[in-house]
Design a protein around this motif. Structure first.
Motif, PDB file in Angstrom:
ATOM      1  N   UNK A  14      20.329  89.798  17.709  1.00 12.71           N
ATOM      2  CA  UNK A  14      21.363  90.714  18.182  1.00 12.71           C
ATOM      3  C   UNK A  14      20.966  92.164  17.954  1.00 12.71           C
ATOM      4  N   UNK A  15      20.473  92.467  16.768  1.00 10.98           N
ATOM      5  CA  UNK A  15      20.065  93.844  16.452  1.00 10.98           C
ATOM      6  C   UNK A  15      18.923  94.287  17.356  1.00 10.98           C
ATOM      7  N   UNK A  16      17.961  93.389  17.586  1.00 12.67           N
ATOM      8  CA  UNK A  16      16.835  93.723  18.462  1.00 12.67           C
ATOM      9  C   UNK A  16      17.301  94.006  19.883  1.00 12.67           C
ATOM     10  N   UNK A  21      18.241  97.758  24.301  1.00 11.97           N
ATOM     11  CA  UNK A  21      19.155  98.184  25.368  1.00 11.97           C
ATOM     12  C   UNK A  21      19.546  99.646  25.209  1.00 11.97           C
ATOM     13  N   UNK A  22      19.872 100.050  23.983  1.00 14.68           N
ATOM     14  CA  UNK A  22      20.284 101.434  23.741  1.00 14.68           C
ATOM     15  C   UNK A  22      19.142 102.406  24.019  1.00 14.68           C
ATOM     16  N   UNK A  23      17.934 102.053  23.561  1.00 17.43           N
ATOM     17  CA  UNK A  23      16.787 102.925  23.790  1.00 17.43           C
ATOM     18  C   UNK A  23      16.504 103.063  25.286  1.00 17.43           C
ATOM     19  N   UNK A 158      21.713  94.807  30.275  1.00 21.22           N
ATOM     20  CA  UNK A 158      21.493  94.750  28.829  1.00 21.22           C
ATOM     21  C   UNK A 158      22.415  93.751  28.153  1.00 21.22           C
ATOM     22  N   UNK A 159      23.675  93.718  28.604  1.00 23.04           N
ATOM     23  CA  UNK A 159      24.628  92.774  28.014  1.00 23.04           C
ATOM     24  C   UNK A 159      24.229  91.330  28.314  1.00 23.04           C
ATOM     25  N   UNK A 160      23.823  91.084  29.561  1.00 17.98           N
ATOM     26  CA  UNK A 160      23.387  89.732  29.936  1.00 17.98           C
ATOM     27  C   UNK A 160      22.136  89.345  29.153  1.00 17.98           C
ATOM     28  N   UNK A 161      21.187  90.281  29.061  1.00 18.74           N
ATOM     29  CA  UNK A 161      19.953  90.010  28.319  1.00 18.74           C
ATOM     30  C   UNK A 161      20.249  89.737  26.854  1.00 18.74           C
ATOM     31  N   UNK A 162      21.198  90.515  26.304  1.00 16.93           N
ATOM     32  CA  UNK A 162      21.575  90.300  24.910  1.00 16.93           C
ATOM     33  C   UNK A 162      22.184  88.919  24.698  1.00 16.93           C
ATOM     34  N   UNK A 168      18.953  82.099  22.961  1.00 15.57           N
ATOM     35  CA  UNK A 168      17.598  81.715  22.563  1.00 15.57           C
ATOM     36  C   UNK A 168      17.440  81.717  21.057  1.00 15.57           C
ATOM     37  N   UNK A 169      18.012  82.752  20.424  1.00 18.44           N
ATOM     38  CA  UNK A 169      17.906  82.839  18.965  1.00 18.44           C
ATOM     39  C   UNK A 169      18.643  81.683  18.294  1.00 18.44           C
TER      40      UNK A 169
END
Length: 200
Positions: A14-16, A21-23, A158-162, A168-169
């Protein structure tokens, strides 16, 4: 122990995802805004160079309106607002001198200035300057609607990727905790058997 390992994997994922996404969001946002600002600045200078003399020689508000429309249709891709001795003229009737902050107008008296502003919920890059010390003032409103749409889409992606990263995690965490805990449990069982004197 399984819960802690599982939570650890998910937290790292989640942090990654949030950091990436933010960057990406801020880098792309800055690039888009810089491009729009540069193009608006260049276009305003071209408009002033091509129409400045005619604007200074204008004798009526009607002529000012025609010049504003000419500027807007000659590649400005925005709304032109002119402030002259004859009043305020705009290429779009929804815009007027009221939409130009007083502090911005004061700064535009001596050089080309820019800032972001929001009018009726729509973001714009406002670019302005004055032709000579006592000449007409020229302002260009460049819409940021398309850039905002790109950023909104980026946030959605970004939300979908997260979400996918979290799934996956979770899968990796489940397999990892299973592979880690099963041998530990076997070792614990073997230790207990040895403690009971069972050497088999």
């Amino acid at each position: 122990m399984r819960t802690r390992l599982f939570a650890g994997f998910v937290a790292v994922a989640l942090i990654t995802a949030v950091i990436i996404t933010a960057a990406s969001y801020f880098l792309i946002r800055d690039a888009l805004l810089s491009r729009v600002a540069t193009n608006a600045n260049t276009q305003l200078l071209v408009d002033v160079e091509q129409n400045g003399q005619e604007l200074q020689q204008s004798t009526s508000g009607q002529t000012d309106s025609l010049i504003a429309n000419t500027m807007a249709h000659n590649g400005s891709d925005g709304v032109i607002v002119l402030i002259t001795p004859h009043g305020t003229s705009a290429s779009n009737a929804q815009f007027s001198a009221v939409d130009i902050p007083r502090s911005f107008q004061n700064a535009a008296q001596t050089h080309v200035v820019q800032e972001r502003t929001v009018i009726n919920g729509t973001p714009y890059v406002l670019t302005g300057t004055r032709i000579q010390s006592a000449g007409p003032e020229v302002y260009l409103f460049t819409s940021l609607d398309s850039e905002q749409a790109i950023l909104t889409e980026l946030v959605t992606i970004g939300a979908v990727s997260g979400g996918l990263a979290l799934l996956g995690a979770a899968g990796v965490a489940f397999l990892a905790t299973r592979n880690v805990l099963v041998p530990i449990r076997r070792l614990g069982h073997a230790a207990r058997m040895l403690g009971q004197g069972d050497l088999d």
